[in-house]
Design an enzyme around this catalytic site. Structure first.
Site, mmCIF file in Angstrom:
data_model
loop_
_atom_site.group_PDB
_atom_site.id
_atom_site.type_symbol
_atom_site.label_atom_id
_atom_site.label_comp_id
_atom_site.label_asym_id
_atom_site.label_seq_id
_atom_site.Cartn_x
_atom_site.Cartn_y
_atom_site.Cartn_z
ATOM 1 N N HIS A 26 3.506 5.275 11.368
ATOM 2 C CA HIS A 26 2.456 6.291 11.206
ATOM 3 C C HIS A 26 3.060 7.697 11.261
ATOM 4 O O HIS A 26 2.723 8.561 10.447
ATOM 5 C CB HIS A 26 1.406 6.179 12.317
ATOM 6 C CG HIS A 26 0.641 4.895 12.366
ATOM 7 N ND1 HIS A 26 0.571 4.099 13.481
ATOM 8 C CD2 HIS A 26 -0.119 4.254 11.427
ATOM 9 C CE1 HIS A 26 -0.188 3.048 13.245
ATOM 10 N NE2 HIS A 26 -0.617 3.113 12.011
ATOM 11 N N LYS A 47 -13.935 -4.269 13.875
ATOM 12 C CA LYS A 47 -12.642 -4.683 14.450
ATOM 13 C C LYS A 47 -12.857 -5.226 15.855
ATOM 14 O O LYS A 47 -13.755 -4.792 16.577
ATOM 15 C CB LYS A 47 -11.684 -3.492 14.485
ATOM 16 C CG LYS A 47 -11.053 -3.228 13.124
ATOM 17 C CD LYS A 47 -9.565 -2.939 13.208
ATOM 18 C CE LYS A 47 -8.975 -2.864 11.810
ATOM 19 N NZ LYS A 47 -7.604 -2.378 11.798
ATOM 20 N N ARG A 62 3.125 0.076 2.813
ATOM 21 C CA ARG A 62 4.364 -0.509 3.330
ATOM 22 C C ARG A 62 4.982 -1.477 2.343
ATOM 23 O O ARG A 62 6.173 -1.530 2.156
ATOM 24 C CB ARG A 62 4.096 -1.255 4.641
ATOM 25 C CG ARG A 62 3.882 -0.344 5.787
ATOM 26 C CD ARG A 62 3.237 -1.049 6.945
ATOM 27 N NE ARG A 62 1.844 -1.319 6.669
ATOM 28 C CZ ARG A 62 0.959 -1.630 7.582
ATOM 29 N NH1 ARG A 62 1.334 -1.757 8.833
ATOM 30 N NH2 ARG A 62 -0.292 -1.842 7.273
ATOM 31 N N SER A 82 0.811 -2.061 14.075
ATOM 32 C CA SER A 82 0.377 -1.926 15.469
ATOM 33 C C SER A 82 0.166 -3.274 16.132
ATOM 34 O O SER A 82 0.421 -3.421 17.332
ATOM 35 C CB SER A 82 -0.910 -1.102 15.542
ATOM 36 O OG SER A 82 -0.698 0.174 15.004
HETATM 37 P P1 ADP Z 1 -2.101 -0.888 11.219
HETATM 38 O O1 ADP Z 1 -2.155 -1.475 9.839
HETATM 39 O O2 ADP Z 1 -0.713 -0.795 11.765
HETATM 40 O O3 ADP Z 1 -3.101 -1.394 12.197
HETATM 41 P P2 ADP Z 1 -3.770 1.447 10.866
HETATM 42 O O4 ADP Z 1 -5.063 0.774 10.669
HETATM 43 O O5 ADP Z 1 -3.699 2.390 11.992
HETATM 44 O O6 ADP Z 1 -2.465 0.594 11.002
HETATM 45 O O7 ADP Z 1 -3.371 2.105 9.477
HETATM 46 C C1 ADP Z 1 -3.545 3.414 9.095
HETATM 47 C C2 ADP Z 1 -2.754 3.669 7.851
HETATM 48 O O8 ADP Z 1 -1.370 3.695 8.198
HETATM 49 C C3 ADP Z 1 -2.848 2.638 6.736
HETATM 50 O O9 ADP Z 1 -2.789 3.315 5.503
HETATM 51 C C4 ADP Z 1 -1.620 1.785 6.918
HETATM 52 O O10 ADP Z 1 -1.194 1.212 5.698
HETATM 53 C C5 ADP Z 1 -0.638 2.836 7.371
HETATM 54 N N1 ADP Z 1 0.476 2.278 8.140
HETATM 55 C C6 ADP Z 1 0.447 1.505 9.225
HETATM 56 N N2 ADP Z 1 1.672 1.174 9.651
HETATM 57 C C7 ADP Z 1 2.535 1.781 8.780
HETATM 58 C C8 ADP Z 1 3.946 1.788 8.644
HETATM 59 N N3 ADP Z 1 4.740 1.117 9.456
HETATM 60 N N4 ADP Z 1 4.465 2.504 7.634
HETATM 61 C C9 ADP Z 1 3.645 3.162 6.773
HETATM 62 N N5 ADP Z 1 2.328 3.170 6.829
HETATM 63 C C10 ADP Z 1 1.758 2.486 7.814
#
Ligand code: ADP
Length: 159
Positions: free
Chosen positions: A17, A41, A91, A129
């Site tokens: 992130h 969720k 990703r 996460s």
């Molecule tokens: P997660 O998928 O880890 O639960 P979130 O719901 O917080 O993450 O995702 C928020 C945004 O951050 C999404 O667009 C997700 O694709 C992106 N994201 C999550 N982890 C990464 C990472 N390691 N690298 C790049 N983008 C990420």
């Protein structure tokens, strides 16, 4: 003044992130990192207040970042804060299908708000996460994957 939002669950924030946020900060004047309060969720590990604190501490080196939370439609929130776009991280191909669908739906809901996809450094492409929560629950060291304050908070959670 070009403002964008970066919505997500951030439970907890990882270096993946942070990498995306750094790139967004270089491209836009202002970035609002905002926690989507998604009732669908499962119960998150960290409360929204804890996630806000962890994000603020992890992002304090970026002067043009704000941290917030919202419920309801992402495009409505974007419009309310005057953002021109929604940042999402891509990703791998596995993210694409869902993200593409969301981006097109959001464009249908509000044609003025664009979705901008950014790719993290390759070393973060396998990070998410939920893997971090799993590793931490098994008392594994996650300091290579998350900011120091998040590592500490995870150690405290799983004591
Ligand atoms: P997660 O998928 O880890 O639960 P979130 O719901 O917080 O993450 O995702 C928020 C945004 O951050 C999404 O667009 C997700 O694709 C992106 N994201 C999550 N982890 C990464 C990472 N390691 N690298 C790049 N983008 C990420």
């Amino acid at each position: 003044m070009r403002k964008v939002i970066y919505p997500g669950t951030f439970d907890p924030v990882t270096f993946g992130h942070v990498d995306i946020i750094k790139r967004a900060c270089e491209l836009f004047d202002s970035v609002i990192v905002t926690i989507a309060l998604n009732p669908n969720k499962l119960t998150p590990l960290f409360t929204v207040e804890e996630r806000i604190e962890l994000l603020k501490e992890s992002l304090k080196e970026f002067p043009n970042v704000e941290v917030d939370s919202f419920d309801g439609l992402t495009v409505e929130y974007a419009r309310k804060v005057g953002a021109v776009g929604i940042i999402r991280g891509l990703r791998a191909v596995s993210d694409f299908e869902y993200e593409f669908q969301m981006a097109l739906m959001n464009r249908k809901l509000d044609g003025d708000v664009s979705t901008i996809f950014l790719m993290p450094h390759e070393k973060y492409t396998y990070l998410n996460s939920s893997i971090i929560r799993n590793l931490a629950s098994l008392k594994s060291d996650v300091s290579d994957f998350v900011p120091e304050n998040v590592s500490r908070a995870l150690r405290e959670k799983f004591g």
